[in-house]
Scaffold this active site. Sequence first.
Site, PDB file in Angstrom:
ATOM      1  N   TYR A 101       0.860  -1.187   0.000  1.00 59.79           N
ATOM      2  CA  TYR A 101       0.000   0.000   0.000  1.00 59.79           C
ATOM      3  C   TYR A 101       0.893   1.232   0.000  1.00 59.79           C
ATOM      4  O   TYR A 101       1.818   1.324   0.812  1.00 59.79           O
ATOM      5  CB  TYR A 101      -0.899   0.008   1.259  1.00 59.79           C
ATOM      6  CG  TYR A 101      -1.710   1.267   1.383  1.00 59.79           C
ATOM      7  CD1 TYR A 101      -3.024   1.303   0.933  1.00 59.79           C
ATOM      8  CD2 TYR A 101      -1.167   2.428   1.927  1.00 59.79           C
ATOM      9  CE1 TYR A 101      -3.783   2.466   1.020  1.00 59.79           C
ATOM     10  CE2 TYR A 101      -1.907   3.593   2.008  1.00 59.79           C
ATOM     11  CZ  TYR A 101      -3.209   3.605   1.553  1.00 59.79           C
ATOM     12  OH  TYR A 101      -3.934   4.752   1.627  1.00 59.79           O
ATOM     13  N   GLU A 185      -3.339   7.341  -4.263  1.00 61.58           N
ATOM     14  CA  GLU A 185      -3.233   6.089  -3.513  1.00 61.58           C
ATOM     15  C   GLU A 185      -3.101   4.922  -4.482  1.00 61.58           C
ATOM     16  O   GLU A 185      -3.804   4.875  -5.489  1.00 61.58           O
ATOM     17  CB  GLU A 185      -4.501   5.905  -2.661  1.00 61.58           C
ATOM     18  CG  GLU A 185      -4.508   4.639  -1.835  1.00 61.58           C
ATOM     19  CD  GLU A 185      -5.876   4.382  -1.208  1.00 61.58           C
ATOM     20  OE1 GLU A 185      -6.070   4.782  -0.050  1.00 61.58           O
ATOM     21  OE2 GLU A 185      -6.737   3.795  -1.882  1.00 61.58           O
TER      22      GLU A 185
END
Length: 382
Positions: A101, A185
């Site tokens: 992530y 993101e």
Amino acid sequence: MDLYEHQARELFAEHGIVVPRAEVTSSSKEARAIARGLGGRAVVKAQVKTGGRGKAGGVKLAADPAAAELTARQILGMDIKGHTVRKVMLAQPVDIESEFYVSYVLDRATGTFLAIASAEGGMDIEEVAATRPEAVARIPVDPAEGVTTAAAARIAHAAGLPPQAVDVLVRLWGVLTREDALLVEVNPLVRTAQGDILALDGKVTLDDNARFRQQRWGAQEIAHDDPLEARAAAKGLNYVKLDGEVGVIGNGAGLVMSTLDVVAGCGARPANFLDIGGGASAQVMADGLGVILDDPAVRSVLVNVFGGITACDAVADGIVRALESVRLTKPLVVRLDGNNAARGRAILDDRAHPLVRQATTMDGAARQAADLARDPACLNPA
Ligand SMILES: Nc1ncnc2c1ncn2[C@@H]1O[C@H](COP(=O)(O)OP(=O)(O)O)[C@@H](O)[C@H]1O
Ligand SMILES: [Mg+2]
């Protein structure tokens, strides 16, 4: 403005971040052809502006073009957290070895940008962050310095990312700054069995205040998905749809934000943000009320106005005139304070609409609106 995954993916690719081959369609027939073009197998992905698509059944691997068509047919039209799927993206399946992530976000609390990264990315990142926060590195980024190779190496090291992620972190910072984003993101960023690093999913939130210098995003891209937001935007209202049942109208963004908090503090959920600004006219009040009353989730409406430049009697006049053009179908709680509050309250008292109530404090008004949303019967005095 949030971008769709396929739009985020395009930006990533332009900035040199490797993404799987993919194509978007709204037709299941075309999905079959796209899958064929991708070599047969394809991951069919719902294009909606919300996360958790995988868990909602909106991301599925299809083994061949016929299966891709079938899967696309299943996913198109599906509802994911209130968003209807109108397009799917078919992406080349990637042989995932590990999922990471990475994101950059403007952190208003600390007044700077934050790099957030974890070696345990994927669909369970929220759970990881909640149960083992130490598995998620949060590192401030000095906006003047930006993410240099050295800074990226520090982020990668802190999060336990492989060295190849450093280049992606630098490029992703380029996306944030050059595209005027508030959030970028990648979840998951993956390492394949062959050792390649690819961005398999992307979320980008652009800064609306910078739209004047980002001409590529035309009217079509910024179209509001929510019909109420689209209507409000057409009327020039500063309206954001939320998930609750108490409609909120106030003057000034700060007051409206605190009104949302107070409504939540009363155990109810605000249905929207609506700032009618200073000098709100009867027309603006009518437009705002119209949009809010047409939201089927709304069960009561709270008008919270602190008169400054806007005098409360003008707001009360606006409400009375709005009641002439909008049929009030839900209880309305009004709190007027500040400039000419007494005169404003008298105007509403004179109008004596059976569905309109007044409160003198913000807390009291929010409590009444919350109670009414739970049980409209409590409008009738015992
Ligand atoms: N091209 C792809 N190849 C292989 N697996 C994929 C691909 N795209 C997504 N996935 C898998 O599906 C999961 C969910 O997809 P993702 O795009 O992250 O959607 P969401 O975050 O909305 O659930 C990913 O974590 C990844 O494991
Ligand atoms: Mg994802």
